[in-house]
Design a protein around this motif. Structure first.
Motif, mmCIF file in Angstrom:
data_model
loop_
_atom_site.group_PDB
_atom_site.id
_atom_site.type_symbol
_atom_site.label_atom_id
_atom_site.label_comp_id
_atom_site.label_asym_id
_atom_site.label_seq_id
_atom_site.Cartn_x
_atom_site.Cartn_y
_atom_site.Cartn_z
ATOM 1 N N ALA A 49 0.499 -1.953 -0.055
ATOM 2 C CA ALA A 49 -0.250 -0.214 -0.144
ATOM 3 C C ALA A 49 0.843 1.365 0.187
ATOM 4 N N ASN A 50 0.688 2.374 -1.127
ATOM 5 C CA ASN A 50 1.557 2.775 -0.729
ATOM 6 C C ASN A 50 0.924 4.120 -2.176
ATOM 7 N N ARG A 51 1.463 5.502 -1.353
ATOM 8 C CA ARG A 51 0.766 7.342 -1.360
ATOM 9 C C ARG A 51 0.332 7.056 -2.747
ATOM 10 N N ALA A 98 -4.290 0.878 -2.886
ATOM 11 C CA ALA A 98 -4.682 2.491 -1.972
ATOM 12 C C ALA A 98 -3.925 1.979 -0.558
ATOM 13 N N LEU A 99 -3.652 3.346 -0.265
ATOM 14 C CA LEU A 99 -2.929 4.057 1.103
ATOM 15 C C LEU A 99 -4.061 4.149 1.386
ATOM 16 N N GLU A 100 -5.630 3.829 1.483
ATOM 17 C CA GLU A 100 -6.529 4.645 2.018
ATOM 18 C C GLU A 100 -7.290 3.474 2.867
ATOM 19 N N PRO A 107 7.866 7.264 5.959
ATOM 20 C CA PRO A 107 8.925 7.893 7.309
ATOM 21 C C PRO A 107 7.817 8.268 9.092
ATOM 22 N N LEU A 108 6.412 7.800 8.646
ATOM 23 C CA LEU A 108 5.207 8.360 8.948
ATOM 24 C C LEU A 108 6.086 8.205 10.525
ATOM 25 N N GLY A 109 5.680 8.731 11.594
ATOM 26 C CA GLY A 109 6.030 8.460 12.743
ATOM 27 C C GLY A 109 7.317 9.296 13.709
ATOM 28 N N LEU A 110 8.851 9.477 12.540
ATOM 29 C CA LEU A 110 10.033 10.143 13.178
ATOM 30 C C LEU A 110 9.857 11.173 13.894
ATOM 31 N N ASN A 111 8.845 12.738 12.527
ATOM 32 C CA ASN A 111 8.661 13.390 13.428
ATOM 33 C C ASN A 111 7.277 13.867 15.009
ATOM 34 N N THR A 136 9.205 0.420 10.755
ATOM 35 C CA THR A 136 10.684 0.303 10.516
ATOM 36 C C THR A 136 11.473 1.771 11.546
ATOM 37 N N VAL A 137 9.911 2.868 11.855
ATOM 38 C CA VAL A 137 11.264 3.889 12.241
ATOM 39 C C VAL A 137 11.868 3.080 13.779
ATOM 40 N N TYR A 138 12.440 4.228 14.016
ATOM 41 C CA TYR A 138 13.455 3.239 15.213
ATOM 42 C C TYR A 138 13.547 4.057 16.052
HETATM 43 P P1 NAP Z 1 11.464 6.791 1.017
HETATM 44 O O1 NAP Z 1 13.063 6.199 0.101
HETATM 45 O O2 NAP Z 1 12.273 8.439 1.178
HETATM 46 O O3 NAP Z 1 10.514 6.597 0.789
HETATM 47 C C1 NAP Z 1 9.850 6.909 1.708
HETATM 48 C C2 NAP Z 1 8.365 5.790 1.342
HETATM 49 O O4 NAP Z 1 7.301 6.641 2.247
HETATM 50 C C3 NAP Z 1 7.784 6.174 0.000
HETATM 51 O O5 NAP Z 1 6.689 4.656 -0.163
HETATM 52 C C4 NAP Z 1 6.432 7.113 0.468
HETATM 53 O O6 NAP Z 1 5.650 7.233 -0.483
HETATM 54 C C5 NAP Z 1 5.442 6.991 1.381
HETATM 55 N N1 NAP Z 1 6.105 8.441 2.462
HETATM 56 C C6 NAP Z 1 6.229 9.785 2.223
HETATM 57 N N2 NAP Z 1 5.878 9.907 3.251
HETATM 58 C C7 NAP Z 1 4.553 10.063 3.509
HETATM 59 C C8 NAP Z 1 3.585 10.281 4.247
HETATM 60 N N3 NAP Z 1 3.754 11.525 4.516
HETATM 61 N N4 NAP Z 1 2.810 10.056 4.070
HETATM 62 C C9 NAP Z 1 2.121 8.381 3.456
HETATM 63 N N5 NAP Z 1 3.749 8.378 2.812
HETATM 64 C C10 NAP Z 1 4.593 8.621 3.169
HETATM 65 O O7 NAP Z 1 12.799 6.116 2.240
HETATM 66 P P2 NAP Z 1 13.267 4.936 3.146
HETATM 67 O O8 NAP Z 1 14.380 4.867 2.815
HETATM 68 O O9 NAP Z 1 12.329 4.062 2.100
HETATM 69 O O10 NAP Z 1 12.684 5.040 4.773
HETATM 70 C C11 NAP Z 1 11.778 4.864 4.802
HETATM 71 C C12 NAP Z 1 11.801 4.916 6.154
HETATM 72 O O11 NAP Z 1 12.074 3.488 6.291
HETATM 73 C C13 NAP Z 1 12.522 5.922 6.888
HETATM 74 O O12 NAP Z 1 12.119 6.828 6.994
HETATM 75 C C14 NAP Z 1 12.903 4.697 8.374
HETATM 76 O O13 NAP Z 1 12.083 5.916 9.424
HETATM 77 C C15 NAP Z 1 12.123 3.676 7.879
HETATM 78 N N6 NAP Z 1 14.056 2.314 7.679
HETATM 79 C C16 NAP Z 1 14.351 1.952 9.042
HETATM 80 C C17 NAP Z 1 15.357 1.134 8.875
HETATM 81 C C18 NAP Z 1 15.997 0.494 9.900
HETATM 82 O O14 NAP Z 1 17.189 -0.347 9.546
HETATM 83 N N7 NAP Z 1 14.834 0.600 11.013
HETATM 84 C C19 NAP Z 1 16.874 1.540 7.289
HETATM 85 C C20 NAP Z 1 15.536 2.214 6.733
HETATM 86 C C21 NAP Z 1 14.804 2.930 6.926
HETATM 87 P P3 NAP Z 1 4.920 7.893 -2.389
HETATM 88 O O15 NAP Z 1 5.992 6.402 -2.638
HETATM 89 O O16 NAP Z 1 3.997 8.020 -2.264
HETATM 90 O O17 NAP Z 1 6.204 9.497 -1.897
#
Ligand code: NAP
Length: 308
Positions: free
Chosen positions: A167-169, A201-203, A222-226, A247-249
């Motif tokens: 499910a992606n935006r 859909a992310l709905e 990244p939802l949850g980082l802030n 996956t947000v830590y």
């Molecule tokens: P990315 O490549 O920028 O991808 C972000 C994803 O989140 C995209 O699918 C995007 O959707 C979606 N997204 C962004 N803002 C959104 C919002 N406001 N509402 C709904 N969907 C939203 O980033 P990434 O590298 O995959 O990292 C994502 C998160 O994964 C990081 O913030 C981190 O917390 C986590 N992470 C954790 C680890 C770990 O070891 N724990 C490792 C890597 C990443 P669109 O395609 O529609 O833009």
């Protein structure tokens, strides 16, 4: 040793003691807990080197990587925003990382840079550790289709998970990912009327329809980082039979994890994935098992300090 190094530091490299031969490259990078975790591993295994943070702008990545072999680095980790761009700047990319389209680990070997992706493997180990289950036994609802989600989706597909729903935006990105993975889901598994592989859909309405046929929900957005972020999916959709992996830590439960636990579900945040992707990177760099408990302890201390 400095808290954060830059490209200019690499260009006028002053040798530290013990020498800095590992690092994490990102922008921003101050938040990264990788050096604490890798330094604990180096200490535990009595390898006389250390790891540092490097704040590298996107247009500095190629020259920064070019300097690594000259400066006798063993390797580096990559974080946002370098994981995709780095694929074009290394000499070799392993098969899985090429399929995922992103690398998070580079090994310097005989003057060459080799790229790997340990996010998916780290995720699989984290799920086994947190919930005592293997991906192949699970029906998975994956939120997101970015770099982390792609690594997770490929891992789920390679481990032959029962069902994967993305499910992606941006629905087009979710559909493109699902189409790449279709060959993995061609085999016969009897699941009743629901599809084994699907992009939705992310709905709320679309998500609600999936919950009864889902075991594990993964937040890879990244939802949850802030603090002010909304939840990736409304808590009212969560049910006690679910496992939730965010996956947000953070050293504290994320808002999504807290909401899930209140709904009666089991839930964990991404610290365990961070630990295991780092352990897999250590194993690639040094060809030996990572001292996982020393790394876990250092990560937990560093995460608590960064949250204080
Ligand atoms: P990315 O490549 O920028 O991808 C972000 C994803 O989140 C995209 O699918 C995007 O959707 C979606 N997204 C962004 N803002 C959104 C919002 N406001 N509402 C709904 N969907 C939203 O980033 P990434 O590298 O995959 O990292 C994502 C998160 O994964 C990081 O913030 C981190 O917390 C986590 N992470 C954790 C680890 C770990 O070891 N724990 C490792 C890597 C990443 P669109 O395609 O529609 O833009």
């Amino acid at each position: 040793m400095k808290q954060i190094y830059t490209l200019a530091d690499l260009q006028m490299w002053r040798r530290a003691k013990p020498p800095i031969r590992l690092g994490v490259l990102g922008h921003p990078v101050a938040h990264s807990l990788s050096p604490e975790m890798q330094n604990a591993a180096l200490k535990e295994t009595r390898i006389a080197m250390q790891s540092a943070r490097f704040d590298i702008f996107p247009d500095e990545l190629e020259p920064a990587l070019g300097l690594l072999t000259q400066l006798e680095f063993v390797g580096v980790n990559l974080t946002v925003p370098h994981k995709v761009a780095a694929v074009t700047f290394v000499d070799e990319v392993d098969d899985l990382a090429r399929e995922v389209g992103a690398i998070n680990t580079i090994k310097c070997e005989a003057g060459r840079l080799c790229g790997f992706n340990t996010d998916g493997g780290g995720f699989a180990r984290a799920i086994r550790e947190e919930f005592a289950v293997d991906l192949r036994d699970l029906r998975i609802l994956l939120l997101g289709a970015g770099g982390a989600a792609r690594a997770i989706a490929w891992q789920c597909a390679k481990e032959n998970c029962e069902r994967l729903v993305v499910a992606n935006r941006d629905a087009g990105k979710g559909t493109a990912l699902v189409e790449q993975l279709r060959p993995f889901f061609a085999g016969p598994r009897v699941l009743g009327p629901v599809a084994r592989l699907q992009s939705i859909a992310l709905e709320e309405a679309a998500l609600r329809f999936q919950i009864a046929n889902t075991d594990l929900v993964v937040n890879a957005t990244p939802l949850g980082l802030n603090r002010n972020d909304s939840l990736p999916i409304p808590v009212r959709l969560l049910e006690p039979h679910l496992m939730i992996y965010d996956t947000v830590y953070s050293s504290r439960p994320t808002a999504f994890v807290s909401g899930a636990i209140e709904s009666g579900a089991r839930a964990a945040n991404g610290l365990s994935m961070l630990l295991h992707q780092g352990a897999l990177a250590f194993e690639i760099w040094f060809d030996r098992p990572a001292p996982i408990e020393a790394m876990r302890k250092a990560l937990s201390v560093a995460a608590a300090a960064s949250a204080a």
